[in-house]
Design a protein around this motif. Sequence first.
Motif, PDB file in Angstrom:
ATOM      1  N   CYS A  72      33.711  52.882  48.293  1.00 50.32           N
ATOM      2  CA  CYS A  72      35.104  52.534  48.225  1.00 50.32           C
ATOM      3  C   CYS A  72      36.048  53.626  47.933  1.00 50.32           C
ATOM      4  CB  CYS A  72      35.195  51.304  47.254  1.00 50.32           C
ATOM      5  SG  CYS A  72      34.127  50.018  47.678  1.00 50.32           S
ATOM      6  N   ALA A  73      35.624  54.748  47.739  1.00 46.70           N
ATOM      7  CA  ALA A  73      36.563  55.653  47.843  1.00 46.70           C
ATOM      8  C   ALA A  73      37.590  55.768  48.852  1.00 46.70           C
ATOM      9  CB  ALA A  73      35.904  57.193  47.769  1.00 46.70           C
ATOM     10  N   GLY A  74      38.871  55.854  48.466  1.00 44.10           N
ATOM     11  CA  GLY A  74      39.981  55.762  49.370  1.00 44.10           C
ATOM     12  C   GLY A  74      40.519  54.369  49.799  1.00 44.10           C
ATOM     13  N   SER A  75      39.674  53.496  49.158  1.00 42.82           N
ATOM     14  CA  SER A  75      40.007  51.945  49.644  1.00 42.82           C
ATOM     15  C   SER A  75      40.883  51.061  48.793  1.00 42.82           C
ATOM     16  CB  SER A  75      38.535  51.201  49.559  1.00 42.82           C
ATOM     17  OG  SER A  75      37.763  51.505  50.610  1.00 42.82           O
ATOM     18  N   THR A  76      41.392  50.236  48.951  1.00 45.86           N
ATOM     19  CA  THR A  76      42.267  49.349  48.290  1.00 45.86           C
ATOM     20  C   THR A  76      41.462  48.170  47.805  1.00 45.86           C
ATOM     21  OG1 THR A  76      44.170  50.146  49.380  1.00 45.86           O
ATOM     22  CG2 THR A  76      44.464  47.831  48.137  1.00 45.86           C
ATOM     23  N   VAL A  77      41.294  47.738  46.391  1.00 45.75           N
ATOM     24  CA  VAL A  77      40.393  46.805  45.857  1.00 45.75           C
ATOM     25  C   VAL A  77      41.204  45.853  45.203  1.00 45.75           C
ATOM     26  CG1 VAL A  77      38.485  46.309  44.231  1.00 45.75           C
ATOM     27  CG2 VAL A  77      38.352  48.440  46.125  1.00 45.75           C
ATOM     28  N   ARG A  78      41.078  44.488  45.297  1.00 41.18           N
ATOM     29  CA  ARG A  78      41.898  43.578  44.599  1.00 41.18           C
ATOM     30  C   ARG A  78      40.855  42.825  44.067  1.00 41.18           C
ATOM     31  NH1 ARG A  78      46.765  40.964  47.625  1.00 41.18           N
ATOM     32  NH2 ARG A  78      47.743  40.216  45.513  1.00 41.18           N
ATOM     33  N   THR A  79      40.875  42.552  42.853  1.00 39.28           N
ATOM     34  CA  THR A  79      39.804  41.546  42.279  1.00 39.28           C
ATOM     35  C   THR A  79      40.760  40.130  41.941  1.00 39.28           C
ATOM     36  OG1 THR A  79      40.455  42.280  39.768  1.00 39.28           O
ATOM     37  CG2 THR A  79      38.759  43.683  40.836  1.00 39.28           C
ATOM     38  N   ILE A  80      40.102  39.391  41.074  1.00 42.15           N
ATOM     39  CA  ILE A  80      40.876  38.140  40.730  1.00 42.15           C
ATOM     40  C   ILE A  80      42.267  38.507  40.033  1.00 42.15           C
ATOM     41  CG2 ILE A  80      39.489  37.324  38.865  1.00 42.15           C
ATOM     42  CD1 ILE A  80      40.925  34.920  41.481  1.00 42.15           C
ATOM     43  N   GLU A  81      41.955  39.530  39.094  1.00 40.54           N
ATOM     44  CA  GLU A  81      43.038  39.720  38.234  1.00 40.54           C
ATOM     45  C   GLU A  81      44.327  40.242  38.936  1.00 40.54           C
ATOM     46  OE1 GLU A  81      39.422  40.648  35.753  1.00 40.54           O
ATOM     47  OE2 GLU A  81      39.981  40.709  37.706  1.00 40.54           O
ATOM     48  N   GLY A  82      44.050  40.734  40.164  1.00 37.66           N
ATOM     49  CA  GLY A  82      45.221  41.478  41.101  1.00 37.66           C
ATOM     50  C   GLY A  82      45.757  40.343  41.687  1.00 37.66           C
ATOM     51  N   PHE A  83      45.693  38.981  41.485  1.00 44.21           N
ATOM     52  CA  PHE A  83      46.317  37.958  42.421  1.00 44.21           C
ATOM     53  C   PHE A  83      47.276  37.171  41.489  1.00 44.21           C
ATOM     54  CE2 PHE A  83      43.035  39.034  45.112  1.00 44.21           C
ATOM     55  CZ  PHE A  83      43.529  39.067  46.395  1.00 44.21           C
ATOM     56  N   ASP A  84      47.722  37.593  40.309  1.00 44.46           N
ATOM     57  CA  ASP A  84      48.345  36.721  39.336  1.00 44.46           C
ATOM     58  C   ASP A  84      49.844  36.424  39.881  1.00 44.46           C
ATOM     59  OD1 ASP A  84      46.506  36.708  37.471  1.00 44.46           O
ATOM     60  OD2 ASP A  84      47.153  38.223  36.357  1.00 44.46           O
ATOM     61  N   ASP A  85      50.342  37.416  40.728  1.00 42.87           N
ATOM     62  CA  ASP A  85      51.742  36.919  41.191  1.00 42.87           C
ATOM     63  C   ASP A  85      51.658  36.516  42.819  1.00 42.87           C
ATOM     64  OD1 ASP A  85      51.174  39.399  42.181  1.00 42.87           O
ATOM     65  OD2 ASP A  85      52.915  40.387  41.830  1.00 42.87           O
ATOM     66  N   ASP A  86      50.537  36.471  43.244  1.00 47.61           N
ATOM     67  CA  ASP A  86      50.255  35.841  44.726  1.00 47.61           C
ATOM     68  C   ASP A  86      50.485  34.359  44.855  1.00 47.61           C
ATOM     69  OD1 ASP A  86      48.778  36.807  47.121  1.00 47.61           O
ATOM     70  OD2 ASP A  86      47.988  34.845  46.791  1.00 47.61           O
ATOM     71  N   ALA A  87      51.638  34.129  45.623  1.00 45.56           N
ATOM     72  CA  ALA A  87      51.841  32.695  45.910  1.00 45.56           C
ATOM     73  C   ALA A  87      50.747  31.653  46.309  1.00 45.56           C
ATOM     74  CB  ALA A  87      53.007  32.392  46.684  1.00 45.56           C
ATOM     75  N   THR A  88      49.924  32.491  47.188  1.00 49.05           N
ATOM     76  CA  THR A  88      48.845  31.557  47.548  1.00 49.05           C
ATOM     77  C   THR A  88      47.948  31.407  46.944  1.00 49.05           C
ATOM     78  OG1 THR A  88      49.261  32.543  49.931  1.00 49.05           O
ATOM     79  CG2 THR A  88      46.975  31.572  49.639  1.00 49.05           C
ATOM     80  N   MET A  89      47.512  32.371  46.078  1.00 53.52           N
ATOM     81  CA  MET A  89      46.403  32.417  44.921  1.00 53.52           C
ATOM     82  C   MET A  89      46.839  31.241  43.877  1.00 53.52           C
ATOM     83  SD  MET A  89      43.386  33.007  44.295  1.00 53.52           S
ATOM     84  CE  MET A  89      42.858  34.457  44.793  1.00 53.52           C
ATOM     85  N   ASN A  90      48.272  31.285  43.578  1.00 51.94           N
ATOM     86  CA  ASN A  90      48.595  30.418  42.678  1.00 51.94           C
ATOM     87  C   ASN A  90      48.539  28.988  43.235  1.00 51.94           C
ATOM     88  OD1 ASN A  90      49.139  32.233  40.729  1.00 51.94           O
ATOM     89  ND2 ASN A  90      50.989  32.611  41.144  1.00 51.94           N
ATOM     90  N   GLU A  91      48.709  28.777  44.350  1.00 56.52           N
ATOM     91  CA  GLU A  91      48.851  27.246  45.096  1.00 56.52           C
ATOM     92  C   GLU A  91      47.376  26.892  45.028  1.00 56.52           C
ATOM     93  OE1 GLU A  91      50.353  25.074  49.099  1.00 56.52           O
ATOM     94  OE2 GLU A  91      50.545  27.327  49.021  1.00 56.52           O
ATOM     95  N   LEU A  92      46.429  27.869  45.283  1.00 53.29           N
ATOM     96  CA  LEU A  92      45.023  27.400  45.321  1.00 53.29           C
ATOM     97  C   LEU A  92      44.539  27.050  43.903  1.00 53.29           C
ATOM     98  CD1 LEU A  92      43.628  30.141  47.789  1.00 53.29           C
ATOM     99  CD2 LEU A  92      43.065  27.457  47.900  1.00 53.29           C
ATOM    100  N   ARG A  93      45.000  27.939  42.861  1.00 54.21           N
ATOM    101  CA  ARG A  93      44.496  27.583  41.569  1.00 54.21           C
ATOM    102  C   ARG A  93      44.909  26.154  41.216  1.00 54.21           C
ATOM    103  NH1 ARG A  93      46.340  33.510  39.808  1.00 54.21           N
ATOM    104  NH2 ARG A  93      44.241  34.467  39.635  1.00 54.21           N
TER     105      ARG A  93
END
Length: 173
Positions: A72-93
């Motif tokens: 994953c060197a050079g990649s962009t990784v998002r974990t569940i913690e990285g979606f706190d301000d994501d509208a779609t994830m908040n709607e899903l929650r």
Amino acid sequence: MSEPMIKTIELIVNRAPVADRVEPRTSLADFLREQRMLCGTNIGCEQGVCGACTIEVDGVPTRSCITPAVTCAGSTVRTIEGFDDDATMNELRAAFSAEHALQCGYCTPGMLMTARDIVTRLPDADDARVRLELSGNLCRCTGYVGIVRAIRRVLDARRARAATPLAVAAVTA
């Protein structure tokens, strides 16, 4: 006995640049949990079957338990913690809560990551397609009915919001 070959990797984790040392055998899940203290990523089967460890790597849902961190060197990784301000994830929650799609919660982070992918990638998914897409995420508690309803709730709400401007435009014309 020789020391393990340790490599330094640089990547973006939840929008923050990270440089850290890892052994080549370290899984991305272990790297995130043990070295980055991002414990929202759960480890279930450690074989990529259960989906509890699902995260995003370069925008694609990925089983972090079978992904070597060094790849994953050079990649962009998002974990569940990285979606706190994501509208779609908040709607899903909110939908998961409303539809009782949560039981013990162990599978929930991986389910939410997969659900977000379904909602953003397959806006016209029906129940059968949602179930097919969820087939890589195992839940021992819910029976999936609430999970499917939660995802469909978000899909239906998004479709309704997308259709509203057309209906308003037709009425005013």
